[in-house]
Design an enzyme around this catalytic site. Structure first.
Site, short mmCIF file in Angstrom:
data_model
loop_
_atom_site.label_atom_id
_atom_site.label_comp_id
_atom_site.label_asym_id
_atom_site.label_seq_id
_atom_site.Cartn_x
_atom_site.Cartn_y
_atom_site.Cartn_z
N GLY A 26 0.81 -1.22 0.00
CA GLY A 26 0.00 0.00 0.00
C GLY A 26 0.84 1.27 0.00
N ASN A 98 -8.33 3.83 8.12
CA ASN A 98 -7.72 2.70 8.83
C ASN A 98 -7.83 2.80 10.34
OD1 ASN A 98 -5.88 4.82 7.76
ND2 ASN A 98 -4.49 3.97 9.30
N CYS A 274 -0.55 0.90 11.73
CA CYS A 274 0.81 1.03 11.22
C CYS A 274 1.70 1.86 12.12
CB CYS A 274 0.81 1.66 9.84
SG CYS A 274 -0.12 0.70 8.68
#
Ligand code: PLP
Length: 332
Positions: A26, A98, A274
């Site tokens: 990504g 996200n 992340c």
């Protein structure tokens, strides 16, 4: 096998095989979309303030603009309209966030940008969405779309950027001219096959899995609100992915909470998955206007195809106990 994987990825994502560019994931897809669009056409990049850093940072590095969102985390269409009057070369708005799972109004974005600035390329980061949503319909009108295999149950370190036919993109990786001159370097064949299989499996199971997991998500959120004192669901009422529950627990520090949860086998995150471990409050919550002290008690829980209702019950118990012990100062 590489070309077979390309056909299969294209079939799921609703594009032509020649429009699939395999990447390392990504992050690379997002960078290629933003930098590649600006590199080819010059001009500016625009994105929303709640994008993943893989979009926000290249947009920032190129001197671009980040557009505000409302309290539900949805892009402010009036602010976007003002930002596109300068005809940017690319506008990047994620399919779903996200951290919060909030789904963006992509059709409205496409309509607005298409009418105000027809030469602008539209990019969407569908990394979180590709598993759960029918992205071909949702992302119609977008010229560029990023996906990542490990968010759909595939291997880490592989992904793709869909580049619609005729879109001019300047390659960021130069060399042997692979991927139609758009991304040089010998391809990760196993990764591409893994991506194809992951997307196909997610797509085949979606009709049954998405409603099942969305039911678990709603149950998890309502049980948390009921069982945990001062637990505030984030972006209540917005359309969201089935896979994410995001709440803020007032009076509790996320880092301390995560420590207790992990000890008891509940793996969670304070912000985006992340950047777990980051102590700064999330840029997503800040953009949504969530009070800084409330944001410091942010908790993001993920659900997936293996999640059961017994796990939801247990997670709620563990979280309720941990929050209580942190508040009372007695940590067992
Ligand atoms: N975009 C979003 C929305 C993400 O959630 C992530 C990772 O969590 C990325 C981009 C980066 O993808 P990758 O880990 O494949 O580089």
């Amino acid at each position: 096998m590489l070309e077979d994987a390309r056909d299969r990825v294209a079939a799921v994502l609703g594009c032509e095989p020649a429009e699939v560019v395999f990447t390392s994931g990504g992050t690379e897809s997002d960078n290629l979309a933003v930098r590649g669009a600006v590199g080819a056409a010059g001009g500016r990049a625009v994105c929303s303030m709640v994008e993943h850093h893989a979009v926000l940072m290249p947009v920032g590095a190129l001197g671009g603009t980040a557009v505000a969102v409302d309290q539900a985390g949805m892009i402010d269409l009036d602010a976007l309209q003002r930002a596109v009057t300068a005809s940017p070369s690319v506008v990047s708005v994620m399919t779903a966030n996200n951290e919060t799972g909030v789904i963006q109004p992509l059709h409205q974005v496409a309509e607005l940008v298409g009418s105000e600035s027809p030469a602008t390329l539209l990019h969407t980061d569908a990394v979180q969405a590709a598993h759960w949503l029918e992205v071909p319909g949702l992302c119609a009108g977008f010229h560029l779309m990023s996906v990542s295999a490990h968010k759909c149950g595939g291997p880490k370190g592989t992904g793709a950027l869909v580049v619609r036919r005729g879109v001019e993109l300047s390659a960021q990786m130069l060399g042997g001219g692979q991927e139609g001159e758009r991304r040089s370097g010998t391809q990760d064949v196993a990764g591409a096959v893994g991506l194809a299989l992951a997307l196909e499996s997610a797509s085949a199971e979606r009709a049954t899995e998405a409603p099942r997991v969305a039911g678990l998500r709603d149950r998890l959120e309502s049980m948390l609100v009921e069982r945990v004192e001062d637990c505030v669901p984030t972006a209540s009422g917005a359309a969201k992915l089935p896979s994410i529950v995001h709440v803020c627990i007032a009076g509790v520090e996320s880092e301390e909470l995560l420590f207790l949860l992990e000890r008891d086998g509940v793996m969670a995150s304070a912000g985006s998955s992340c950047s777990a471990g980051a102590v700064e409050p999330s840029h997503v919550l800040a953009a949504m206007g969530v009070d800084r002290s409330l944001a410091s008690g942010a908790l993001r829980l993920s659900l997936g195809r293996t999640t059961t209702s017994a796990e939801v019950d247990r997670a709620v118990e563990v979280i309720a106990e941990a929050a209580e012990s942190l508040r009372s100062g007695v940590v067992g």
